[in-house]
Design an enzyme around this catalytic site. Structure first.
Site, PDB file in Angstrom:
ATOM      1  N   CYS A 127      -7.605   3.304   3.607  1.00 25.21           N
ATOM      2  CA  CYS A 127      -6.412   2.437   3.638  1.00 25.21           C
ATOM      3  C   CYS A 127      -5.105   3.202   3.473  1.00 25.21           C
ATOM      4  O   CYS A 127      -4.278   3.208   4.375  1.00 25.21           O
ATOM      5  CB  CYS A 127      -6.539   1.369   2.566  1.00 25.21           C
ATOM      6  SG  CYS A 127      -8.020   0.377   2.751  1.00 25.21           S
ATOM      7  N   LYS A 160     -13.045   7.786  -4.110  1.00 25.79           N
ATOM      8  CA  LYS A 160     -12.740   7.390  -5.487  1.00 25.79           C
ATOM      9  C   LYS A 160     -14.046   6.906  -6.111  1.00 25.79           C
ATOM     10  O   LYS A 160     -15.072   6.827  -5.411  1.00 25.79           O
ATOM     11  CB  LYS A 160     -11.677   6.291  -5.522  1.00 25.79           C
ATOM     12  CG  LYS A 160     -12.150   4.989  -4.923  1.00 25.79           C
ATOM     13  CD  LYS A 160     -11.137   3.891  -5.162  1.00 25.79           C
ATOM     14  CE  LYS A 160     -11.717   2.551  -4.774  1.00 25.79           C
ATOM     15  NZ  LYS A 160     -10.817   1.454  -5.010  1.00 25.79           N
ATOM     16  N   GLY A 199      -6.837   9.125  -1.102  1.00 27.91           N
ATOM     17  CA  GLY A 199      -7.576   9.176   0.168  1.00 27.91           C
ATOM     18  C   GLY A 199      -8.066   7.782   0.492  1.00 27.91           C
ATOM     19  O   GLY A 199      -7.490   6.793   0.056  1.00 27.91           O
ATOM     20  N   ASN A 223       0.830  -1.210   0.000  1.00 24.90           N
ATOM     21  CA  ASN A 223       0.000   0.000   0.000  1.00 24.90           C
ATOM     22  C   ASN A 223       0.864   1.259   0.000  1.00 24.90           C
ATOM     23  O   ASN A 223       0.532   2.240  -0.660  1.00 24.90           O
ATOM     24  CB  ASN A 223      -0.957   0.003   1.204  1.00 24.90           C
ATOM     25  CG  ASN A 223      -2.259  -0.722   0.884  1.00 24.90           C
ATOM     26  OD1 ASN A 223      -2.398  -1.285  -0.199  1.00 24.90           O
ATOM     27  ND2 ASN A 223      -3.201  -0.713   1.804  1.00 24.90           N
TER      28      ASN A 223
HETATM   29  C1  UGA Z   1      -6.197   0.126  -1.598  1.00 30.11           C
HETATM   30  C2  UGA Z   1      -5.324  -0.853  -2.401  1.00 30.11           C
HETATM   31  O1  UGA Z   1      -5.368  -0.525  -3.793  1.00 30.11           O
HETATM   32  C3  UGA Z   1      -5.788  -2.294  -2.188  1.00 30.11           C
HETATM   33  O2  UGA Z   1      -4.917  -3.171  -2.853  1.00 30.11           O
HETATM   34  C4  UGA Z   1      -5.785  -2.591  -0.701  1.00 30.11           C
HETATM   35  O3  UGA Z   1      -6.243  -3.897  -0.425  1.00 30.11           O
HETATM   36  C5  UGA Z   1      -6.696  -1.598   0.011  1.00 30.11           C
HETATM   37  O4  UGA Z   1      -6.204  -0.260  -0.230  1.00 30.11           O
HETATM   38  C6  UGA Z   1      -6.689  -1.917   1.477  1.00 30.11           C
HETATM   39  O5  UGA Z   1      -5.644  -1.788   2.108  1.00 30.11           O
HETATM   40  O6  UGA Z   1      -7.700  -2.382   2.006  1.00 30.11           O
HETATM   41  P1  UGA Z   1      -8.586   1.271  -1.959  1.00 30.11           P
HETATM   42  O7  UGA Z   1      -8.263   2.095  -0.766  1.00 30.11           O
HETATM   43  O8  UGA Z   1      -9.918   0.610  -2.037  1.00 30.11           O
HETATM   44  O9  UGA Z   1      -7.509   0.077  -2.139  1.00 30.11           O
HETATM   45  O10 UGA Z   1      -8.475   2.219  -3.211  1.00 30.11           O
HETATM   46  P2  UGA Z   1      -7.460   2.457  -4.431  1.00 30.11           P
HETATM   47  O11 UGA Z   1      -8.123   2.052  -5.678  1.00 30.11           O
HETATM   48  O12 UGA Z   1      -6.141   1.908  -4.160  1.00 30.11           O
HETATM   49  O13 UGA Z   1      -7.367   4.065  -4.405  1.00 30.11           O
HETATM   50  C7  UGA Z   1      -6.851   4.757  -3.274  1.00 30.11           C
HETATM   51  C8  UGA Z   1      -6.789   6.244  -3.542  1.00 30.11           C
HETATM   52  O14 UGA Z   1      -5.786   6.555  -4.513  1.00 30.11           O
HETATM   53  C9  UGA Z   1      -8.082   6.846  -4.085  1.00 30.11           C
HETATM   54  O15 UGA Z   1      -8.318   8.083  -3.447  1.00 30.11           O
HETATM   55  C10 UGA Z   1      -7.791   7.072  -5.556  1.00 30.11           C
HETATM   56  O16 UGA Z   1      -8.536   8.132  -6.086  1.00 30.11           O
HETATM   57  C11 UGA Z   1      -6.306   7.389  -5.522  1.00 30.11           C
HETATM   58  N1  UGA Z   1      -5.584   7.091  -6.777  1.00 30.11           N
HETATM   59  C12 UGA Z   1      -5.487   5.812  -7.219  1.00 30.11           C
HETATM   60  C13 UGA Z   1      -4.978   8.122  -7.482  1.00 30.11           C
HETATM   61  O17 UGA Z   1      -5.040   9.312  -7.102  1.00 30.11           O
HETATM   62  N2  UGA Z   1      -4.284   7.822  -8.635  1.00 30.11           N
HETATM   63  C14 UGA Z   1      -4.160   6.555  -9.092  1.00 30.11           C
HETATM   64  O18 UGA Z   1      -3.506   6.359 -10.135  1.00 30.11           O
HETATM   65  C15 UGA Z   1      -4.781   5.526  -8.374  1.00 30.11           C
END
Ligand code: UGA
Length: 429
Positions: A260, A320, A257, A208
């Site tokens: 996690c 997201k 955000g 993460n």
């Molecule tokens: C994240 C991880 O991706 C999972 O693998 C993990 O299991 C999970 O945390 C956890 O620890 O439970 P999640 O928090 O659901 O998953 O969301 P993500 O899709 O990873 O996005 C996290 C944040 O990063 C969001 O705010 C999203 O908008 C932002 N983000 C993501 C970006 O700004 N740019 C990107 O290219 C990707």
């Protein structure tokens, strides 16, 4: 196999439903009786694509049930997963009291049969050892193994991530637990990686944190793109085409955000400190993430000059797309700042409005996306909902007082938006 999952939140509920789907007999436990009753009646407390169907199907098939009693679940389940919250504390460390409490309760219910207690909650390295010590302390005769089996599901695609994982990490302290853990996960057809307990726990925090680092890295490069006239999307595409780098998580925006990343990165910094290492790299990742929101707000202030009494329309509240979760949502943080500076905010989100209301009580929530535009001085896109791409943008522009559009997620096509007459600003493009 008979499995128990203690904690019916995002991770627990999705895990329980997916285990049942592949044929295991699953009991989900939660200490919130209201939640248990509502799950028994088929109501799912979270929005997660595919989850409701999966839960209903497996309840009907008799493979999935809900209870408030850890004792009942431990009595019949060979493997007991702990999937309770590990909330952040003010100093950045995580509160492990729920994990500890559940471990104690499991301990007192274990009789003479062998049990495997699996930690699925995201926890700092060395927690598994403490869970094992706790169980032994409260039940010295308990025949148990403790396993760390971190979860990598993303909200919004949790069911798919769980059903088709990249890898399954199983950290064990004894080989006896390996067979049953393999049996549980064989139906998922993914590589099962067996490690020691501490390595498995570290894999989760390190993964993460690395993904957060990728996001902060691309956001920092986006700042250079803005200063130099380059385009962050072309840069990310070019970088991402290198298999060693990969294109995923290189989308610039207003920062990461959710429940996690912010929590896990702080916890990783904290546990590293406790272990004698100053993880300065990750501290900088956090700083860049905070700055990213500020840089976005600065663009809005520069365009609108004074925010007081300005009408600002907001599309997106969730942290997201594809989720109703607003925990540590950057969208909410941006809105709170706008409101603090006197702006009048109207907002729309396809799923997150109910959960956001109490966090931003001053904001008027509207029933349709287009309604945020009425008389607006500016419009902001703060969450990457795909459906925002196909809104009637020309009609939206006509309803605005001035056509300022700030896209905090690089969701829209700059040329198209400009040709519709918007003064369009995004991140690093
Ligand atoms: C994240 C991880 O991706 C999972 O693998 C993990 O299991 C999970 O945390 C956890 O620890 O439970 P999640 O928090 O659901 O998953 O969301 P993500 O899709 O990873 O996005 C996290 C944040 O990063 C969001 O705010 C999203 O908008 C932002 N983000 C993501 C970006 O700004 N740019 C990107 O290219 C990707």
């Amino acid at each position: 196999m008979n499995l128990a999952i203690v904690g019916s939140g995002y991770v627990g509920l999705v895990t329980g439903a997916c285990f049942a789907e592949v044929g295991h007999q699953v009991i989900c436990v939660d200490n919130d009786l209201k939640k248990v009753h509502s799950l028994q009646d088929g109501h799912i407390p979270i929005y997660e694509p595919g989850l409701e169907e999966l839960v209903k199907k497996n309840v009907a098939a008799g493979r999935l049930s809900f209870t408030a009693s850890i004792g009942d679940a431990v009595a019949v389940s060979k493997v007991i997963f702990i999937a309770v919250p590990t909330p952040p504390q003010p100093d950045g460390s995580v509160d492990l009291s729920f994990v500890e409490g559940v471990a104690r309760e499991i301990a007192v219910h274990i009789k003479e049969e062998y049990r495997i207690v699996v930690d699925k909650s995201t926890v700092p390295v060395k927690t598994g050892e403490k869970v094992a010590q706790t169980i032994s302390r409260y039940n010295p005769g308990a025949d148990i193994d403790v396993v760390s089996n971190p979860e990598f599901l993303r909200e919004g695609s949790a069911v798919e991530d769980l059903m088709k994982p990249d890898r399954i990490v199983v950290g064990v302290s004894s080989n006896r637990a390996v067979g049953p853990m393999k049996e549980i996960y064989t139906p998922f057809n993914a590589p099962i990686m067996i490690t020691d307990l501490n390595s498995a726990e570290l894999i989760k925090h390190a993964s993460n944190s690395f993904l957060s680092l990728k996001i902060s890295y691309i956001n920092a490069v986006a700042a250079i793109c803005e200063a130099s006239g380059a385009n962050i999307e072309r840069v990310a595409d070019g970088m991402g085409a290198d298999k060693r780098i990969g294109r995923a998580f290189l989308n610039a925006g207003i920062g990461y955000g959710g429940s996690c990343f912010p929590k896990d990165i702080s916890a990783f910094i904290r546990i590293s400190e406790e272990l004698g290492y100053d993880f300065r790299l990750l501290k900088e990742v956090e700083t860049i993430n905070r700055d990213q929101k500020e840089r976005f707000l600065k663009k809005i202030r520069e365009a609108l000059w004074v925010l007081r009494h300005k009408k600002i329309g907001v599309l997106g509240l969730a942290f997201k797309g594809n989720t109703d979760d607003v925990r540590s949502s950057v969208a909410i943080a941006v809105i709170q700042q706008l409101v603090a500076e006197g702006a009048e905010v109207r907002a729309y989100d396809p799923k997150a409005m109910d959960k956001a209301r109490s966090l931003v009580p001053e904001v008027k929530m509207v029933a349709q996306a287009e309604d945020v535009a009425d008389g607006a001085d500016a419009l902001l896109v703060l969450t990457e909902w795909t459906e925002f791409k196909s809104l009637p943008w020309l009609a939206i522009k006509k309803r605005m007082l001035s056509p300022l559009l700030f896209d905090g997620r690089n969701l829209l096509n700059p040329d198209e938006m400009r040709s519709l007459g918007f003064t369009y600003t995004s991140v690093g493009r």
